[in-house]
Design a protein around this motif. Structure first.
Motif, PDB file in Angstrom:
ATOM      1  N   MET A   1       0.847  -1.193   0.000  1.00  0.00           N
ATOM      2  CA  MET A   1       0.000   0.000   0.000  1.00  0.00           C
ATOM      3  C   MET A   1       0.888   1.251   0.000  1.00  0.00           C
ATOM      4  O   MET A   1       1.870   1.333   0.728  1.00  0.00           O
ATOM      5  N   LEU A   2       0.523   2.200  -0.833  1.00  0.00           N
ATOM      6  CA  LEU A   2       1.179   3.495  -0.886  1.00  0.00           C
ATOM      7  C   LEU A   2       0.166   4.523  -0.402  1.00  0.00           C
ATOM      8  O   LEU A   2      -0.851   4.756  -1.058  1.00  0.00           O
ATOM      9  N   GLU A   3       0.429   5.115   0.752  1.00  0.00           N
ATOM     10  CA  GLU A   3      -0.554   5.961   1.421  1.00  0.00           C
ATOM     11  C   GLU A   3      -0.113   7.421   1.428  1.00  0.00           C
ATOM     12  O   GLU A   3       1.003   7.732   1.836  1.00  0.00           O
ATOM     13  N   LEU A   4      -1.005   8.309   0.993  1.00  0.00           N
ATOM     14  CA  LEU A   4      -0.747   9.743   1.008  1.00  0.00           C
ATOM     15  C   LEU A   4      -1.673  10.400   2.023  1.00  0.00           C
ATOM     16  O   LEU A   4      -2.892  10.190   1.998  1.00  0.00           O
ATOM     17  N   SER A   5      -1.096  11.214   2.895  1.00  0.00           N
ATOM     18  CA  SER A   5      -1.878  11.917   3.912  1.00  0.00           C
ATOM     19  C   SER A   5      -1.506  13.391   3.902  1.00  0.00           C
ATOM     20  O   SER A   5      -0.362  13.751   4.216  1.00  0.00           O
ATOM     21  N   GLY A   6      -2.450  14.236   3.513  1.00  0.00           N
ATOM     22  CA  GLY A   6      -2.237  15.674   3.517  1.00  0.00           C
ATOM     23  C   GLY A   6      -1.060  16.112   2.675  1.00  0.00           C
ATOM     24  O   GLY A   6      -0.334  17.048   3.041  1.00  0.00           O
ATOM     25  N   VAL A   7      -0.875  15.488   1.515  1.00  0.00           N
ATOM     26  CA  VAL A   7       0.302  15.767   0.678  1.00  0.00           C
ATOM     27  C   VAL A   7       0.087  17.033  -0.152  1.00  0.00           C
ATOM     28  O   VAL A   7      -0.925  17.181  -0.843  1.00  0.00           O
ATOM     29  N   SER A   8       1.061  17.919  -0.077  1.00  0.00           N
ATOM     30  CA  SER A   8       1.074  19.139  -0.887  1.00  0.00           C
ATOM     31  C   SER A   8       2.431  19.237  -1.579  1.00  0.00           C
ATOM     32  O   SER A   8       3.463  18.923  -0.985  1.00  0.00           O
ATOM     33  N   VAL A   9       2.400  19.658  -2.842  1.00  0.00           N
ATOM     34  CA  VAL A   9       3.631  19.774  -3.632  1.00  0.00           C
ATOM     35  C   VAL A   9       3.603  21.110  -4.362  1.00  0.00           C
ATOM     36  O   VAL A   9       2.570  21.513  -4.909  1.00  0.00           O
ATOM     37  N   ALA A  10       4.742  21.787  -4.370  1.00  0.00           N
ATOM     38  CA  ALA A  10       4.849  23.081  -5.053  1.00  0.00           C
ATOM     39  C   ALA A  10       5.934  23.021  -6.122  1.00  0.00           C
ATOM     40  O   ALA A  10       6.887  22.247  -6.022  1.00  0.00           O
ATOM     41  N   ARG A  11       5.744  23.823  -7.146  1.00  0.00           N
ATOM     42  CA  ARG A  11       6.774  24.026  -8.177  1.00  0.00           C
ATOM     43  C   ARG A  11       6.924  25.520  -8.402  1.00  0.00           C
ATOM     44  O   ARG A  11       5.921  26.225  -8.561  1.00  0.00           O
ATOM     45  N   GLY A  12       8.158  25.980  -8.394  1.00  0.00           N
ATOM     46  CA  GLY A  12       8.401  27.398  -8.629  1.00  0.00           C
ATOM     47  C   GLY A  12       7.724  28.299  -7.619  1.00  0.00           C
ATOM     48  O   GLY A  12       7.334  29.421  -7.942  1.00  0.00           O
ATOM     49  N   GLY A  13       7.563  27.792  -6.394  1.00  0.00           N
ATOM     50  CA  GLY A  13       6.957  28.593  -5.348  1.00  0.00           C
ATOM     51  C   GLY A  13       5.443  28.598  -5.349  1.00  0.00           C
ATOM     52  O   GLY A  13       4.814  29.205  -4.475  1.00  0.00           O
ATOM     53  N   SER A  14       4.833  27.930  -6.313  1.00  0.00           N
ATOM     54  CA  SER A  14       3.362  27.889  -6.395  1.00  0.00           C
ATOM     55  C   SER A  14       2.856  26.488  -6.070  1.00  0.00           C
ATOM     56  O   SER A  14       3.417  25.491  -6.542  1.00  0.00           O
ATOM     57  N   ALA A  15       1.787  26.402  -5.280  1.00  0.00           N
ATOM     58  CA  ALA A  15       1.200  25.111  -4.927  1.00  0.00           C
ATOM     59  C   ALA A  15       0.572  24.470  -6.159  1.00  0.00           C
ATOM     60  O   ALA A  15      -0.168  25.113  -6.897  1.00  0.00           O
ATOM     61  N   VAL A  16       0.898  23.197  -6.378  1.00  0.00           N
ATOM     62  CA  VAL A  16       0.329  22.447  -7.493  1.00  0.00           C
ATOM     63  C   VAL A  16      -0.618  21.369  -6.964  1.00  0.00           C
ATOM     64  O   VAL A  16      -1.707  21.172  -7.488  1.00  0.00           O
ATOM     65  N   ILE A  17      -0.176  20.667  -5.933  1.00  0.00           N
ATOM     66  CA  ILE A  17      -0.994  19.676  -5.240  1.00  0.00           C
ATOM     67  C   ILE A  17      -1.225  20.180  -3.818  1.00  0.00           C
ATOM     68  O   ILE A  17      -0.276  20.582  -3.149  1.00  0.00           O
ATOM     69  N   SER A  18      -2.462  20.165  -3.351  1.00  0.00           N
ATOM     70  CA  SER A  18      -2.767  20.702  -2.026  1.00  0.00           C
ATOM     71  C   SER A  18      -3.535  19.702  -1.176  1.00  0.00           C
ATOM     72  O   SER A  18      -4.635  19.264  -1.561  1.00  0.00           O
ATOM     73  N   ASN A  19      -2.943  19.303  -0.061  1.00  0.00           N
ATOM     74  CA  ASN A  19      -3.615  18.527   0.978  1.00  0.00           C
ATOM     75  C   ASN A  19      -4.323  17.284   0.424  1.00  0.00           C
ATOM     76  O   ASN A  19      -5.504  17.054   0.679  1.00  0.00           O
ATOM     77  N   LEU A  20      -3.575  16.469  -0.321  1.00  0.00           N
ATOM     78  CA  LEU A  20      -4.146  15.286  -0.964  1.00  0.00           C
ATOM     79  C   LEU A  20      -4.070  14.064  -0.055  1.00  0.00           C
ATOM     80  O   LEU A  20      -3.015  13.734   0.482  1.00  0.00           O
ATOM     81  N   ASP A  21      -5.204  13.401   0.108  1.00  0.00           N
ATOM     82  CA  ASP A  21      -5.282  12.114   0.803  1.00  0.00           C
ATOM     83  C   ASP A  21      -5.698  11.059  -0.220  1.00  0.00           C
ATOM     84  O   ASP A  21      -6.742  11.210  -0.880  1.00  0.00           O
ATOM     85  N   PHE A  22      -4.913  10.007  -0.336  1.00  0.00           N
ATOM     86  CA  PHE A  22      -5.236   8.963  -1.318  1.00  0.00           C
ATOM     87  C   PHE A  22      -4.395   7.732  -1.024  1.00  0.00           C
ATOM     88  O   PHE A  22      -3.271   7.850  -0.526  1.00  0.00           O
ATOM     89  N   ASN A  23      -4.940   6.549  -1.333  1.00  0.00           N
ATOM     90  CA  ASN A  23      -4.196   5.302  -1.200  1.00  0.00           C
ATOM     91  C   ASN A  23      -4.088   4.617  -2.554  1.00  0.00           C
ATOM     92  O   ASN A  23      -5.089   4.477  -3.270  1.00  0.00           O
ATOM     93  N   PHE A  24      -2.880   4.202  -2.909  1.00  0.00           N
ATOM     94  CA  PHE A  24      -2.638   3.415  -4.113  1.00  0.00           C
ATOM     95  C   PHE A  24      -2.388   1.977  -3.672  1.00  0.00           C
ATOM     96  O   PHE A  24      -1.496   1.720  -2.862  1.00  0.00           O
TER      97      PHE A  24
END
Length: 199
Positions: free
Chosen positions: A1-24
């Motif tokens: 299981m690959l578990e994401l909890s509150g994942v946020s990712v930014a590029r160039g100082g701008s948020a691209v992914i915000s507060n993602l919860d998901f399980n693969f």
């Protein structure tokens, strides 16, 4: 299981992914969908360990931050979108570089699976875009990783190749791998993905 909890990712100082919860989950092909710029490639890069992120990602209960670089290389294999290879090595040599130690039988097997057995002695620089993409997919499969991160694997393929690759990805998932595909299309007439994430 690959578990994401509150994942946020930014590029160039701008948020691209915000507060993602998901399980693969293993055994599933999960499709990541969204418009251009929605963060599909960014999310794959974070899952590959190639981009910093906030929140938590855990694989088999272990936090990414606790994993060594060598562990990342073994556990995931990545297909980049529009990868360019400009040095004139053969397909055989490319697969040997990608895997490190690989037998002739393994090379023959992965090339057959992607429909490229006849390209083994071709120079990488002589391949069409679709042929090169299939060789890159073969290199990903050859690594035998637990997590496959595939960015637009159908983008340069005709209908027959999409069908072949979809069947292959489903078989890899069925073998217990976590297969994650960012794509604009659902291969195999809409039957490839058993779960979808829209960004």
């Amino acid at each position: 299981m690959l578990e994401l909890s509150g994942v946020s990712v930014a590029r160039g100082g701008s948020a691209v992914i915000s507060n993602l919860d998901f399980n693969f989950e293993p055994g599933r092909c999960t499709g990541i969908f969204g418009a251009n710029g929605s963060g599909k490639s960014t999310l794959l890069a974070a899952l590959a360990g190639d981009l910093p992120f906030a929140g938590e990602i855990r694989f088999l209960g272990r936090a990414y931050r606790d994993l060594e670089f060598g562990e990342f290389r073994k556990m995931r294999a990545v297909l980049l979108q529009d990868l360019e290879i400009n040095f004139p090595i053969t397909v055989r040599e490319y697969l040997e570089m990608a895997k490190g130690e690989i037998t002739e039988a393994e090379i023959d097997s992965v090339l057959s699976e992607v429909g490229a057995a006849d390209l083994i002695e071709k120079k990488i620089t002589e391949l069409s875009k679709g042929q090169l993409q299939r060789i890159e997919i073969a290199a990903v499969i050859a690594q035998d990783s637990s997590i496959l991160l595939l960015d637009e694997p159908f983008s340069a393929q005709d209908a027959a190749s999409v069908k072949r690759l979809s069947k292959l990805f489903k078989a890899l998932a069925k073998s217990g791998k976590i297969v994650i595909i960012a794509s604009h299309i659902d291969g195999a007439n809409g039957t490839l993905f058993t779960r979808k994430l829209t960004l």
